[in-house]
Design a protein around this motif. Sequence first.
Motif, PDB file in Angstrom:
ATOM      1  N   THR A 117       0.816  -1.211   0.000  1.00  0.00           N
ATOM      2  CA  THR A 117       0.000   0.000   0.000  1.00  0.00           C
ATOM      3  C   THR A 117       0.853   1.265   0.000  1.00  0.00           C
ATOM      4  O   THR A 117       0.580   2.207  -0.764  1.00  0.00           O
ATOM      5  CB  THR A 117      -0.937   0.014   1.218  1.00  0.00           C
ATOM      6  N   GLU A 118       1.871   1.319   0.838  1.00  0.00           N
ATOM      7  CA  GLU A 118       2.723   2.503   0.890  1.00  0.00           C
ATOM      8  C   GLU A 118       3.632   2.592  -0.331  1.00  0.00           C
ATOM      9  O   GLU A 118       3.887   3.674  -0.845  1.00  0.00           O
ATOM     10  CB  GLU A 118       3.565   2.490   2.168  1.00  0.00           C
ATOM     11  N   VAL A 125       5.818   4.621  -9.507  1.00  0.00           N
ATOM     12  CA  VAL A 125       4.884   3.542  -9.833  1.00  0.00           C
ATOM     13  C   VAL A 125       3.819   4.018 -10.810  1.00  0.00           C
ATOM     14  O   VAL A 125       3.392   3.272 -11.700  1.00  0.00           O
ATOM     15  CB  VAL A 125       4.232   2.992  -8.546  1.00  0.00           C
ATOM     16  N   GLY A 126       3.356   5.256 -10.676  1.00  0.00           N
ATOM     17  CA  GLY A 126       2.285   5.748 -11.533  1.00  0.00           C
ATOM     18  C   GLY A 126       0.989   4.999 -11.309  1.00  0.00           C
ATOM     19  O   GLY A 126       0.326   4.561 -12.253  1.00  0.00           O
ATOM     20  N   TRP A 127       0.600   4.851 -10.049  1.00  0.00           N
ATOM     21  CA  TRP A 127      -0.540   4.013  -9.684  1.00  0.00           C
ATOM     22  C   TRP A 127      -1.838   4.438 -10.359  1.00  0.00           C
ATOM     23  O   TRP A 127      -2.634   3.593 -10.789  1.00  0.00           O
ATOM     24  CB  TRP A 127      -0.689   4.017  -8.170  1.00  0.00           C
ATOM     25  N   GLN A 128      -2.057   5.725 -10.487  1.00  0.00           N
ATOM     26  CA  GLN A 128      -3.304   6.204 -11.081  1.00  0.00           C
ATOM     27  C   GLN A 128      -3.351   5.969 -12.593  1.00  0.00           C
ATOM     28  O   GLN A 128      -4.406   6.125 -13.212  1.00  0.00           O
ATOM     29  CB  GLN A 128      -3.493   7.691 -10.782  1.00  0.00           C
ATOM     30  N   GLY A 142      -8.437  -2.205   1.610  1.00  0.00           N
ATOM     31  CA  GLY A 142      -7.460  -1.128   1.683  1.00  0.00           C
ATOM     32  C   GLY A 142      -6.017  -1.568   1.557  1.00  0.00           C
ATOM     33  O   GLY A 142      -5.107  -0.738   1.566  1.00  0.00           O
ATOM     34  N   LYS A 143      -5.768  -2.866   1.419  1.00  0.00           N
ATOM     35  CA  LYS A 143      -4.418  -3.411   1.331  1.00  0.00           C
ATOM     36  C   LYS A 143      -4.088  -3.776  -0.113  1.00  0.00           C
ATOM     37  O   LYS A 143      -4.783  -4.600  -0.723  1.00  0.00           O
ATOM     38  CB  LYS A 143      -4.300  -4.646   2.222  1.00  0.00           C
ATOM     39  N   VAL A 144      -3.037  -3.168  -0.672  1.00  0.00           N
ATOM     40  CA  VAL A 144      -2.587  -3.479  -2.026  1.00  0.00           C
ATOM     41  C   VAL A 144      -1.647  -4.677  -1.942  1.00  0.00           C
ATOM     42  O   VAL A 144      -0.617  -4.623  -1.263  1.00  0.00           O
ATOM     43  CB  VAL A 144      -1.866  -2.282  -2.672  1.00  0.00           C
ATOM     44  N   ALA A 326      12.492  -5.576  -3.500  1.00  0.00           N
ATOM     45  CA  ALA A 326      13.033  -5.978  -4.797  1.00  0.00           C
ATOM     46  C   ALA A 326      11.918  -6.410  -5.744  1.00  0.00           C
ATOM     47  O   ALA A 326      11.926  -6.075  -6.932  1.00  0.00           O
ATOM     48  CB  ALA A 326      14.042  -7.108  -4.615  1.00  0.00           C
ATOM     49  N   ALA A 327      10.950  -7.159  -5.216  1.00  0.00           N
ATOM     50  CA  ALA A 327       9.823  -7.607  -6.042  1.00  0.00           C
ATOM     51  C   ALA A 327       9.007  -6.419  -6.531  1.00  0.00           C
ATOM     52  O   ALA A 327       8.612  -6.353  -7.704  1.00  0.00           O
ATOM     53  CB  ALA A 327       8.939  -8.561  -5.236  1.00  0.00           C
ATOM     54  N   ALA A 328       8.757  -5.458  -5.635  1.00  0.00           N
ATOM     55  CA  ALA A 328       7.990  -4.275  -6.023  1.00  0.00           C
ATOM     56  C   ALA A 328       8.746  -3.429  -7.035  1.00  0.00           C
ATOM     57  O   ALA A 328       8.154  -2.881  -7.979  1.00  0.00           O
ATOM     58  CB  ALA A 328       7.648  -3.453  -4.783  1.00  0.00           C
ATOM     59  N   ASP A 329      10.057  -3.308  -6.858  1.00  0.00           N
ATOM     60  CA  ASP A 329      10.866  -2.540  -7.823  1.00  0.00           C
ATOM     61  C   ASP A 329      10.825  -3.204  -9.210  1.00  0.00           C
ATOM     62  O   ASP A 329      10.691  -2.520 -10.224  1.00  0.00           O
ATOM     63  CB  ASP A 329      12.313  -2.447  -7.341  1.00  0.00           C
TER      64      ASP A 329
END
Length: 433
Positions: A117-118, A125-128, A142-144, A326-329
């Motif tokens: 989430t954070e 990331v450009g989430w939108q 609420g948890k990504v 690392a996974a998120a990156d």
Amino acid sequence: MRRGATRPAVLAALTALSLAVAGCGGGDEQPANGPVEITLWHGQPGVAAKSLEKLVAEYNKGNHGVKVRAESGGVTPDGMLPKITAALTSDAYPDIAYLYGSWAPNVARNPKTADLTEFVKSPAVGWQDFWASEREAVTIDGKVIGFPAVVDNMVVLYNKKMFAKAGVKEPTPDWTWEDFRTAAKKTTDVKKGAFGTTWPITGGEEAVWGLWPLVWQNGGDILSPDHKKAVFNSAAGQKALGLLRDMAVVDKSIYLDSTPAEKSQKLFESDRIGMFLSGPWVLPDLQAAKLDYGVVRLPGTAGNHETVSGPDNWVVFKHDERRVKAAADFLTWLTSAERQLVWMTDTGSLPIRESIGKLPGYKDYLAKYPGIEVISENLANAKRVRPPTTKYPRVSSFVAEAVAQALLGRSDVKTALDEAVRKSEAALAVPGS
């Protein structure tokens, strides 16, 4: 259709996963120096696997401080949930796995599922930029829990030969459900085994997900906002199923398919079904069949052409914080517009980001897959996803039964939907199931 019925093995896995409460495992030991090593299970076959592995190889050549090992996981996407469920009982689970979006509520309950989430708030990331339906499918309470992987949506494919033979004008983007019903009647010739459209009555999700856009367009919904009540038997739900029942029972313009959806597709390809509700995954088959087809968004209600989408996710699992980061990156890189255009061009998938349509190579992608432009643009009409709750598979099975009873003329619409609501609310009332 790609989003078929939930298999018994998967239902068992859903139950097992919701009960898994083991703590986080250490997994493979990481070197003190050098890149962080992570594992990805993708489950992709053929061209999709080759495209993904090509992208992973490109990433590994860069200076990212992360080394990704991509594997099929020994399964296809259909088998990924049981595989992950078993792996999570030990430390032998990957850092990233490809999972259908409908499984997210069950996966999110496992303590080994990461919370990003954070992380996704980072501008990098450009989430939108991801479509709203994708963000919703990967966010539970609420948890990504990961990143969007694939998105699709439902459109109408129509047989140009049958339309021309029946003297029916081809659909326009602003057509209505009355236009749909009229076209179905005119392209139906029961004596010759030709029908205007088709609908599954298999008892699975493929019989249900096409109903939801009609419900949504009429102002209704599936469940209450707190997911404690079933509300699909509202006036909107009755109007939605009522249209289909009238077409099936009164007009006799719907071919009721009690077999897997592939039979309806073959009938569509052989000039016996005028209109086929489906998605982008069938385009390569239609091209191979050399069918003269058109693609148009779903008919609308008062100008609302809302459709249904089935996003899939890259879900991240916890070993330690370094590996989660690392996974998120890596997923930030993989889901970037430039890398996704490569994936799309290789596989025919739809753009998971709105900005992809602005890239120079996007026109080449559209040219490679005739009809894909309409389906891509239709992502803007995919405003909601099916309820992100562990109870949805059971609710879906009850609605599928109601659809079959109504379309076969064995029940009126209100009675069928009321019975489905009664069964659904009994299931929704059971805690922790």
